[in-house]
Design a protein around this motif. Sequence first.
Motif, mmCIF file in Angstrom:
data_model
loop_
_atom_site.group_PDB
_atom_site.id
_atom_site.type_symbol
_atom_site.label_atom_id
_atom_site.label_comp_id
_atom_site.label_asym_id
_atom_site.label_seq_id
_atom_site.Cartn_x
_atom_site.Cartn_y
_atom_site.Cartn_z
ATOM 1 N N GLN A 25 6.932 1.820 -1.341
ATOM 2 C CA GLN A 25 6.578 3.203 -1.058
ATOM 3 C C GLN A 25 5.417 3.664 -1.935
ATOM 4 O O GLN A 25 5.159 3.107 -2.993
ATOM 5 N N ASN A 26 4.741 4.685 -1.470
ATOM 6 C CA ASN A 26 3.746 5.386 -2.269
ATOM 7 C C ASN A 26 4.275 6.790 -2.513
ATOM 8 O O ASN A 26 4.522 7.539 -1.570
ATOM 9 N N ARG A 27 4.433 7.193 -3.780
ATOM 10 C CA ARG A 27 5.108 8.441 -4.107
ATOM 11 C C ARG A 27 4.174 9.539 -4.606
ATOM 12 O O ARG A 27 4.634 10.616 -4.976
ATOM 13 N N GLU A 43 13.734 0.671 -3.644
ATOM 14 C CA GLU A 43 12.553 1.242 -3.000
ATOM 15 C C GLU A 43 11.440 1.236 -4.052
ATOM 16 O O GLU A 43 11.325 2.164 -4.850
ATOM 17 N N GLN A 99 -2.337 5.737 -3.095
ATOM 18 C CA GLN A 99 -2.953 4.621 -2.377
ATOM 19 C C GLN A 99 -4.444 4.510 -2.681
ATOM 20 O O GLN A 99 -4.979 3.406 -2.823
ATOM 21 N N ASP A 154 7.866 1.320 -5.951
ATOM 22 C CA ASP A 154 6.611 2.038 -5.842
ATOM 23 C C ASP A 154 5.463 1.040 -5.744
ATOM 24 O O ASP A 154 5.499 -0.033 -6.362
ATOM 25 N N ILE A 193 11.844 -1.960 0.181
ATOM 26 C CA ILE A 193 10.664 -1.435 0.862
ATOM 27 C C ILE A 193 9.683 -0.950 -0.195
ATOM 28 O O ILE A 193 10.081 -0.609 -1.312
#
Length: 274
Positions: free
Chosen positions: A85-87, A174, A92, A176, A83
């Motif tokens: 993700q934005n951490r 996962e 974004q 980034d 997946i």
Amino acid sequence: MAKRNVNEMSFLDHLEDLRWHLIRATLGVLIAATLAFIFKTFIFDVIVLGPTSMQFPTYQWLCKMSKIVGVDTTFCAQEFPFIIQNRTVAGQFSAHIWTSIYAGLVIAFPYVLYQLWTFISPGMKTNERKNSRGFLVIASFLFFTGVLFGYYIVTPLSLNFLANYSVSAKISNEFDLSSVIAIVRSSALASGIVFELPIVIYFLTKVGIVTPKILRTYRKFALVIVLVLAAIITPPDIASQVIVAIPILILYQVSIYISAIVVRNQKKRQNPKT
């Protein structure tokens, strides 16, 4: 205002001229980047994140080829085992800004090249400008061909391998968002730059730094470098490395041919009776 003779311009005049060319090139990139920023959905969902879907054309084609030869492969999977993700809080938004800028650079590349050419060409001789008439078209074609090669070949091969690689079943992937964008960006831009090799060899031959003899002498070393480069930017399997190495080797051979033409033309100008 009439354009001044390049021979009558002082050093400061040349710097001023260069400044305006750089300003125009920057404006071109900013306009293209603004368009990319506006069409956010297309840039991210279709282009940037396109290779993260198993419906991507490259995966579909490789899946068909693997079925024909009867080989089991991850190219036929329904979806990737990861997946995105934005951490970070501004992750974004930053990705949106920087991706738009890089997209602007790619889109506006011919215009940036044109500004560079219009700055350099006044200092060239008439016959040199005539012989270099197709420079913009050829350089732009090679760059966009390289970008497409990096996007449709290097990126999916690398992403597929890294997505399915695992050191332990206890670890889930996962990724980034910035990491995924970096793979797409670096693969496309690096390939675009590498595909400019014939243009670079042309100018190096023109100034006497490179000759066809040198290129032929070091062809074996170039082969090793290409294979090492292909091994670095692709998954560690022979098929992927060959797919990446073949066009680079073809470009090297084309560069030798171009270098030979430049040297032959130079000899004809020096000895018109021969």
